[in-house]
Motif scaffolding. Structure first.
Motif, PDB file in Angstrom:
ATOM      1  N   GLU A 103       0.836  -1.205   0.000  1.00  0.00           N
ATOM      2  CA  GLU A 103       0.000   0.000   0.000  1.00  0.00           C
ATOM      3  C   GLU A 103       0.872   1.258   0.000  1.00  0.00           C
ATOM      4  O   GLU A 103       0.605   2.212  -0.738  1.00  0.00           O
ATOM      5  N   GLU A 104       1.910   1.246   0.837  1.00  0.00           N
ATOM      6  CA  GLU A 104       2.795   2.400   0.844  1.00  0.00           C
ATOM      7  C   GLU A 104       3.494   2.569  -0.505  1.00  0.00           C
ATOM      8  O   GLU A 104       3.684   3.696  -0.982  1.00  0.00           O
ATOM      9  N   ALA A 105       3.858   1.460  -1.121  1.00  0.00           N
ATOM     10  CA  ALA A 105       4.533   1.540  -2.415  1.00  0.00           C
ATOM     11  C   ALA A 105       3.604   2.096  -3.482  1.00  0.00           C
ATOM     12  O   ALA A 105       4.034   2.864  -4.351  1.00  0.00           O
ATOM     13  N   GLU A 106       2.319   1.711  -3.437  1.00  0.00           N
ATOM     14  CA  GLU A 106       1.379   2.244  -4.420  1.00  0.00           C
ATOM     15  C   GLU A 106       1.229   3.747  -4.279  1.00  0.00           C
ATOM     16  O   GLU A 106       1.165   4.475  -5.282  1.00  0.00           O
ATOM     17  N   ALA A 107       1.182   4.200  -3.007  1.00  0.00           N
ATOM     18  CA  ALA A 107       1.085   5.647  -2.804  1.00  0.00           C
ATOM     19  C   ALA A 107       2.336   6.348  -3.333  1.00  0.00           C
ATOM     20  O   ALA A 107       2.257   7.404  -3.983  1.00  0.00           O
ATOM     21  N   ARG A 108       3.497   5.792  -3.054  1.00  0.00           N
ATOM     22  CA  ARG A 108       4.730   6.393  -3.559  1.00  0.00           C
ATOM     23  C   ARG A 108       4.781   6.359  -5.085  1.00  0.00           C
ATOM     24  O   ARG A 108       5.277   7.289  -5.721  1.00  0.00           O
ATOM     25  N   GLU A 109       4.270   5.280  -5.655  1.00  0.00           N
ATOM     26  CA  GLU A 109       4.268   5.183  -7.129  1.00  0.00           C
ATOM     27  C   GLU A 109       3.373   6.240  -7.756  1.00  0.00           C
ATOM     28  O   GLU A 109       3.712   6.811  -8.795  1.00  0.00           O
ATOM     29  N   ARG A 110       2.214   6.490  -7.129  1.00  0.00           N
ATOM     30  CA  ARG A 110       1.341   7.523  -7.675  1.00  0.00           C
ATOM     31  C   ARG A 110       2.021   8.889  -7.613  1.00  0.00           C
ATOM     32  O   ARG A 110       1.973   9.671  -8.581  1.00  0.00           O
ATOM     33  N   ALA A 111       2.661   9.182  -6.464  1.00  0.00           N
ATOM     34  CA  ALA A 111       3.371  10.459  -6.366  1.00  0.00           C
ATOM     35  C   ALA A 111       4.537  10.521  -7.367  1.00  0.00           C
ATOM     36  O   ALA A 111       4.786  11.553  -7.993  1.00  0.00           O
ATOM     37  N   ALA A 112       5.244   9.414  -7.499  1.00  0.00           N
ATOM     38  CA  ALA A 112       6.363   9.389  -8.456  1.00  0.00           C
ATOM     39  C   ALA A 112       5.867   9.538  -9.878  1.00  0.00           C
ATOM     40  O   ALA A 112       6.523  10.175 -10.716  1.00  0.00           O
ATOM     41  N   GLU A 113       4.685   8.955 -10.179  1.00  0.00           N
ATOM     42  CA  GLU A 113       4.125   9.081 -11.529  1.00  0.00           C
ATOM     43  C   GLU A 113       3.782  10.532 -11.839  1.00  0.00           C
ATOM     44  O   GLU A 113       4.016  11.013 -12.953  1.00  0.00           O
ATOM     45  N   ARG A 114       3.211  11.205 -10.854  1.00  0.00           N
ATOM     46  CA  ARG A 114       2.886  12.623 -11.058  1.00  0.00           C
ATOM     47  C   ARG A 114       4.166  13.437 -11.297  1.00  0.00           C
ATOM     48  O   ARG A 114       4.227  14.268 -12.206  1.00  0.00           O
ATOM     49  N   ARG A 115       5.190  13.205 -10.478  1.00  0.00           N
ATOM     50  CA  ARG A 115       6.443  13.927 -10.674  1.00  0.00           C
ATOM     51  C   ARG A 115       7.097  13.566 -12.017  1.00  0.00           C
ATOM     52  O   ARG A 115       7.717  14.408 -12.669  1.00  0.00           O
ATOM     53  N   ARG A 116       6.965  12.309 -12.410  1.00  0.00           N
ATOM     54  CA  ARG A 116       7.553  11.890 -13.680  1.00  0.00           C
ATOM     55  C   ARG A 116       6.898  12.574 -14.861  1.00  0.00           C
ATOM     56  O   ARG A 116       7.570  13.000 -15.801  1.00  0.00           O
ATOM     57  N   ARG A 117       5.530  12.719 -14.801  1.00  0.00           N
ATOM     58  CA  ARG A 117       4.862  13.415 -15.892  1.00  0.00           C
ATOM     59  C   ARG A 117       5.319  14.862 -15.978  1.00  0.00           C
ATOM     60  O   ARG A 117       5.527  15.398 -17.076  1.00  0.00           O
ATOM     61  N   GLU A 118       5.474  15.500 -14.802  1.00  0.00           N
ATOM     62  CA  GLU A 118       5.952  16.881 -14.811  1.00  0.00           C
ATOM     63  C   GLU A 118       7.374  16.963 -15.383  1.00  0.00           C
ATOM     64  O   GLU A 118       7.693  17.873 -16.153  1.00  0.00           O
ATOM     65  N   ARG A 119       8.226  16.001 -14.983  1.00  0.00           N
ATOM     66  CA  ARG A 119       9.593  15.989 -15.521  1.00  0.00           C
ATOM     67  C   ARG A 119       9.614  15.755 -17.029  1.00  0.00           C
ATOM     68  O   ARG A 119      10.373  16.381 -17.753  1.00  0.00           O
ATOM     69  N   ASP A 120       8.722  14.848 -17.489  1.00  0.00           N
ATOM     70  CA  ASP A 120       8.672  14.572 -18.928  1.00  0.00           C
ATOM     71  C   ASP A 120       8.251  15.793 -19.721  1.00  0.00           C
ATOM     72  O   ASP A 120       8.775  16.067 -20.804  1.00  0.00           O
ATOM     73  N   GLU A 121       7.276  16.531 -19.147  1.00  0.00           N
ATOM     74  CA  GLU A 121       6.809  17.735 -19.842  1.00  0.00           C
ATOM     75  C   GLU A 121       7.933  18.771 -19.925  1.00  0.00           C
ATOM     76  O   GLU A 121       8.157  19.390 -20.984  1.00  0.00           O
ATOM     77  N   GLU A 122       8.658  18.942 -18.814  1.00  0.00           N
ATOM     78  CA  GLU A 122       9.765  19.890 -18.819  1.00  0.00           C
ATOM     79  C   GLU A 122      10.882  19.434 -19.768  1.00  0.00           C
ATOM     80  O   GLU A 122      11.463  20.251 -20.507  1.00  0.00           O
ATOM     81  N   GLU A 123      11.141  18.148 -19.766  1.00  0.00           N
ATOM     82  CA  GLU A 123      12.166  17.610 -20.661  1.00  0.00           C
ATOM     83  C   GLU A 123      11.777  17.757 -22.116  1.00  0.00           C
ATOM     84  O   GLU A 123      12.613  18.068 -22.978  1.00  0.00           O
ATOM     85  N   ARG A 124      10.479  17.588 -22.418  1.00  0.00           N
ATOM     86  CA  ARG A 124      10.001  17.745 -23.796  1.00  0.00           C
ATOM     87  C   ARG A 124      10.167  19.186 -24.264  1.00  0.00           C
ATOM     88  O   ARG A 124      10.603  19.459 -25.390  1.00  0.00           O
ATOM     89  N   ARG A 125       9.858  20.142 -23.374  1.00  0.00           N
ATOM     90  CA  ARG A 125       9.996  21.550 -23.738  1.00  0.00           C
ATOM     91  C   ARG A 125      11.479  21.895 -23.972  1.00  0.00           C
ATOM     92  O   ARG A 125      11.827  22.562 -24.945  1.00  0.00           O
ATOM     93  N   ARG A 126      12.351  21.415 -23.099  1.00  0.00           N
ATOM     94  CA  ARG A 126      13.770  21.695 -23.279  1.00  0.00           C
ATOM     95  C   ARG A 126      14.323  21.044 -24.540  1.00  0.00           C
ATOM     96  O   ARG A 126      15.182  21.615 -25.240  1.00  0.00           O
ATOM     97  N   ARG A 127      13.834  19.836 -24.839  1.00  0.00           N
ATOM     98  CA  ARG A 127      14.289  19.154 -26.047  1.00  0.00           C
ATOM     99  C   ARG A 127      13.886  19.918 -27.295  1.00  0.00           C
ATOM    100  O   ARG A 127      14.664  20.016 -28.258  1.00  0.00           O
ATOM    101  N   GLN A 128      12.660  20.458 -27.313  1.00  0.00           N
ATOM    102  CA  GLN A 128      12.245  21.240 -28.471  1.00  0.00           C
ATOM    103  C   GLN A 128      13.124  22.475 -28.638  1.00  0.00           C
ATOM    104  O   GLN A 128      13.512  22.837 -29.762  1.00  0.00           O
ATOM    105  N   GLU A 129      13.456  23.126 -27.505  1.00  0.00           N
ATOM    106  CA  GLU A 129      14.328  24.298 -27.607  1.00  0.00           C
ATOM    107  C   GLU A 129      15.711  23.917 -28.128  1.00  0.00           C
ATOM    108  O   GLU A 129      16.292  24.623 -28.952  1.00  0.00           O
TER     109      GLU A 129
END
Length: 412
Positions: A245-271
């Motif tokens: 249960e604790e791992a699932e909660a951490r995974e959800r938080a990590a997934e949210r942070r990962r999406r934010e990182r991917d979006e930032e990485e995509r913007r930097r890659r385009q630049e």
């Protein structure tokens, strides 16, 4: 049962250099005897035993008695190896240090063959001596030395003849002693094999008893461990559910942070891609400009080179024309000289002085006319040459313009 024991015995027997070097030097003769027996039975590859015997480390810290035993065993079983391996083994460190050729141990290695007869050997030696004397005796001194040498050998033969029977008796006694030693060594080898077999059977029985005790102990430990594992598994399942249960909660938080990182990485890659495109375009423009400039320089250089070649060709043609005119002038001068010589000869043969003077005057006029005759200029040279042709009553001047500009003059 005997075959099983034999297979176990062969599996325990080690034919490796590290295992042999780990043994005490006194144990190696017994090991070599067993190894030769296994090679003879086909249980051990002779190449493995050969690699160990040719090693220089085998005789390290080994006393002479032990080395003699190993050499004796090796020489008895030499037929187990190939001819090439036998030749190498006879030159190995083991046989070099403790073999029959070292310290007079040849009789312990193998029996000495008795010669066919001492008298025949002596006669052969005398014949060789006589042949040598005949080949080398080239003077009186040599022949004297040869006679003296023959007399000495005759005295040696007379002294040695009473000892032949004694030598034969000694050789026979030595052969008997060697055979007796070989028989005793064979008995010792068989006794050592029996002792080793008895020790091996005893060690095998002890090993079997120890294995049974270990098996019982292992089964008891496994039963206790199984009960402990059941208890630990129940506690582990509860703990695992909480961790999941604790791992699932951490995974959800990590997934949210990962999406934010991917979006930032995509913007930097385009630049970065846009910046790379601009940089590549600038490099392409510079490269095309450099290629264009290089092409212009190449065309200009080729044009200058063609102009230089054209000027050189014009200069060469002008030089050829000058040489042709000079040759024509020399020809006219020779013709005038010939006319004057002929006229002079004719005048010398004439009896009338006036007629001779008139002939000479005509010849001078003809010679002067031949000298003043204008040379013919080829039609092709006027159309191709770019220089100017200037003539006068006294000189002919040719000029060729260009970087190699020069001029030459010829007096008429």
């Amino acid at each position: 049962m005997g075959k099983a024991k034999k297979s176990q015995e062969e599996s325990k027997f080690a034919v490796e250099l590290k295992a042999v070097l780990a043994m005490e030097p006194e144990e190696r003769p017994k090991w070599l005897s067993m190894a030769c027996r296994f090679v003879d039975d086909g249980a051990v590859n002779p190449n493995q035993l050969y690699d160990i015997l040719v090693s220089e480390k085998l005789t390290k810290n080994m006393v002479r008695q032990t080395g003699l035993k190993m050499c004796k065993t090796l020489l008895k079983n030499m037929e187990l190896f190939s001819e090439k391996q036998q030749k190498t083994l006879r030159q190995s460190v083991l046989l070099s240090q403790f073999g029959p050729e070292s310290a007079g141990s040849a009789r312990e290695a193998k029996p000495v063959k008795q010669p066919a007869g001492s008298s025949d050997l002596m006669e052969e030696m005398m014949a060789r001596c006589r042949n040598f004397v005949r080949e080398t005796a080239g003077s009186y001194e040599h022949r004297q030395k040869a006679v003296k040498l023959q007399e000495e050998w005759a005295e040696i033969a007379a002294w040695h003849e009473p000892l032949e029977e004694w030598e034969k008796a000694m050789m026979t006694r030595n052969d008997a002693m060697l055979l007796d030693k070989a028989a005793r060594a064979e008995e010792e080898r068989l006794q050592a094999i029996l002792e080793w077999q008895f020790e091996s059977d005893k060690a095998q029985e002890e090993e079997e008893r120890r294995q049974k005790k270990l098996e019982l102990k292992r089964l008891e430990e496994e039963e206790r461990a199984r009960a402990e594992r059941m208890k630990a598994q129940e506690a582990w399942l509860a703990e695992e559910l909480r961790k999941r249960e604790e791992a699932e909660a951490r995974e959800r938080a990590a997934e949210r942070r990962r999406r934010e990182r991917d979006e930032e990485e995509r913007r930097r890659r385009q630049e970065r891609e846009e910046e790379d495109k601009r940089r590549r375009a600038e490099k392409l423009r510079q490269r095309l400009a450099a290629e264009f400039k290089a092409e212009e320089d190449r065309k200009r250089w080729e044009k200058e080179r063609e102009e230089q070649k054209r000027r050189e060709e014009q200069a060469r043609k002008a030089e050829l024309e000058r040489q042709a005119r000079a040759a024509e002038e020399r020809k006219r001068a020779m013709e005038a000289h010939r006319i004057l010589e002929e006229a002079t000869l004719r005048a010398a043969n004439m009896s009338n002085k006036r007629s001779a003077e008139r002939v000479l005057e005509e010849a001078r006029a003809r010679a002067e006319g031949a000298k003043k005759q204008r040379p013919e200029t080829p039609a092709s040279s006027g159309s191709q040459a770019s220089g100017s042709h200037v003539s006068s009553s006294k000189q002919i001047v040719f000029r060729v313009p260009g970087p190699l500009e020069f001029q030459f003059r010829k007096s008429e």
